[in-house]
Write a protein that holds these residues in place. Sequence first.
Motif, short mmCIF file in Angstrom:
data_model
loop_
_atom_site.label_atom_id
_atom_site.label_comp_id
_atom_site.label_asym_id
_atom_site.label_seq_id
_atom_site.Cartn_x
_atom_site.Cartn_y
_atom_site.Cartn_z
N ASN A 128 13.99 -4.14 29.73
CA ASN A 128 12.69 -4.11 29.07
C ASN A 128 12.09 -2.73 28.90
N PHE A 129 12.03 -1.92 29.61
CA PHE A 129 11.30 -0.33 29.50
C PHE A 129 12.71 0.41 28.05
N THR A 130 13.94 -0.30 27.51
CA THR A 130 13.97 0.19 26.69
C THR A 130 13.92 -0.77 25.84
N ASN A 131 13.44 -1.68 25.79
CA ASN A 131 12.98 -2.39 24.61
C ASN A 131 11.67 -2.73 23.57
N LEU A 132 12.03 -1.82 22.96
CA LEU A 132 10.38 -1.47 21.92
C LEU A 132 9.25 -2.75 21.74
N ILE A 133 10.00 -3.64 21.33
CA ILE A 133 8.70 -4.51 21.35
C ILE A 133 8.57 -5.40 22.51
N TRP A 134 9.38 -5.14 24.01
CA TRP A 134 8.50 -5.34 24.82
C TRP A 134 7.38 -4.00 24.82
N LEU A 135 7.76 -2.82 24.57
CA LEU A 135 7.24 -2.06 25.26
C LEU A 135 5.36 -1.66 24.63
N ARG A 136 5.79 -2.32 23.18
CA ARG A 136 4.45 -3.45 22.46
C ARG A 136 4.10 -3.75 22.98
N SER A 137 4.37 -4.94 23.60
CA SER A 137 3.70 -5.93 24.33
C SER A 137 2.99 -6.28 25.51
N HIS A 138 3.52 -4.68 26.26
CA HIS A 138 3.67 -4.80 27.36
C HIS A 138 2.73 -3.67 27.59
N LEU A 139 2.68 -2.81 26.94
CA LEU A 139 2.30 -0.92 27.35
C LEU A 139 1.09 -0.89 26.09
N VAL A 140 1.76 -0.66 25.33
CA VAL A 140 1.01 0.01 24.02
C VAL A 140 -0.13 -0.29 22.97
N ALA A 141 0.19 -1.86 22.85
CA ALA A 141 -1.12 -2.80 21.88
C ALA A 141 -2.04 -3.09 23.63
N PRO A 142 -1.79 -3.50 24.01
CA PRO A 142 -2.91 -3.07 25.63
C PRO A 142 -3.72 -1.79 25.31
N LEU A 143 -2.88 -0.99 25.26
CA LEU A 143 -3.48 0.25 25.62
C LEU A 143 -4.01 -0.16 24.46
N SER A 144 -3.63 0.59 23.32
CA SER A 144 -4.27 0.80 22.13
C SER A 144 -5.54 0.03 21.94
N GLU A 145 -5.34 -1.23 21.68
CA GLU A 145 -6.70 -2.05 21.15
C GLU A 145 -7.73 -2.00 21.93
N GLU A 146 -7.34 -2.21 23.74
CA GLU A 146 -8.30 -2.03 24.57
C GLU A 146 -9.21 -0.85 24.28
N PHE A 147 -8.67 -0.24 23.81
CA PHE A 147 -8.92 1.19 24.14
C PHE A 147 -10.48 1.45 22.55
N THR A 148 -10.03 0.41 21.49
CA THR A 148 -10.43 1.03 20.68
C THR A 148 -11.55 -0.42 20.19
N TYR A 149 -11.10 -1.78 21.19
CA TYR A 149 -12.24 -2.51 20.44
C TYR A 149 -13.01 -3.18 21.93
N ARG A 150 -12.10 -2.48 23.44
CA ARG A 150 -13.29 -2.54 23.92
C ARG A 150 -14.71 -1.49 24.62
N SER A 151 -13.59 0.33 24.69
CA SER A 151 -13.50 1.38 25.30
C SER A 151 -14.15 1.43 24.25
N CYS A 152 -14.29 1.80 22.58
CA CYS A 152 -14.87 2.31 21.45
C CYS A 152 -15.74 1.52 20.97
N MET A 153 -15.81 0.06 20.74
CA MET A 153 -16.00 -0.64 20.06
C MET A 153 -17.34 -1.06 20.72
N LEU A 154 -17.16 -2.09 22.44
CA LEU A 154 -17.91 -2.20 22.92
C LEU A 154 -19.13 -1.58 23.46
#
Length: 288
Positions: A128-154
């Motif tokens: 999984n840690f060598t799978n780009l789709i898994w990394l997107r779903s479990h790491l990059v998307a949660p990090l970027s989406e929550e930072f933008t839509y929660r931390s910076c927007m709320l």
Amino acid sequence: MELLGSRTIFECFMSIGTCFMLSVAYLGSLHVWKSQYNRDHPTTIRQRFLSVFVMFFLSPVFLYVGLNKDVLEKVSLAEVLGLRTKGLLQAFFMPLFLTMILFLGPISMELYSGIAKLYTEESYWYSNFTNLIWLRSHLVAPLSEEFTYRSCMLPLLLQCLPPLTAVLVNPLFFGVAHFHHMQERIRFGLDFRTAFKISCFQFGYTTIFGAYSAYIFYRTGHFVSVFVVHAFCNHMGFPDVVEVAGYKRTKKIAVVSLFFLGFFCWCALLKPLTEPSWYYNKNPWYSG
């Protein structure tokens, strides 16, 4: 709880407008590449990883510009973003535990099927840690989406709207953002009607999740809380109710009971487990 003070209609319009522009900037960063491949192609994923990395630096600029400077006299920008160390441990585990209770039914399904055993195998994590789709779903998307839509927007919404309203409005930006997948689905062969139905379904559950995430961020004041909850929800996915329908009677009753038990326990524990004092949350959105 009360707002920092009365806000003019113009100030509210500016806050909501800034949120809209931030959402457009985030989505625009994903499509700036004009990739010929679909969203799951390694080239597209790497390009979008770079885009959201840039947004980590750009999103706080929107927040800083739109935030009333009275707020920054009380707390630092990092605290507004939820980047705090005090209460970090409970911020990581307690919202995750709360969310696992909500997913009691689906977790029992993984235990019944034996899928949960995979989590104890080293090869599972390595692959999984060598799978780009898994990394997107479990790491990059949660990090970027929550930072933008929660931390910076709320925080922009909280400074001009009542807390409950802000929590309900915030996920609309997040939910509508998922309609950009519709364009890609049509481009790669899906008919408009099917693509629209899928996007509407995504809008529904991502908006519900977004409200939950916004509530957690509002209550805990920690970015790590919404990140870990988002990652866990992406891992679990939407419950496969069709699979439950195929179970034998005894097993079906047990699993369905756990679905209901998890939901009722989650409702009962939602407020106590997100009590702001647990997380040392003294951001200015609170009067106490």
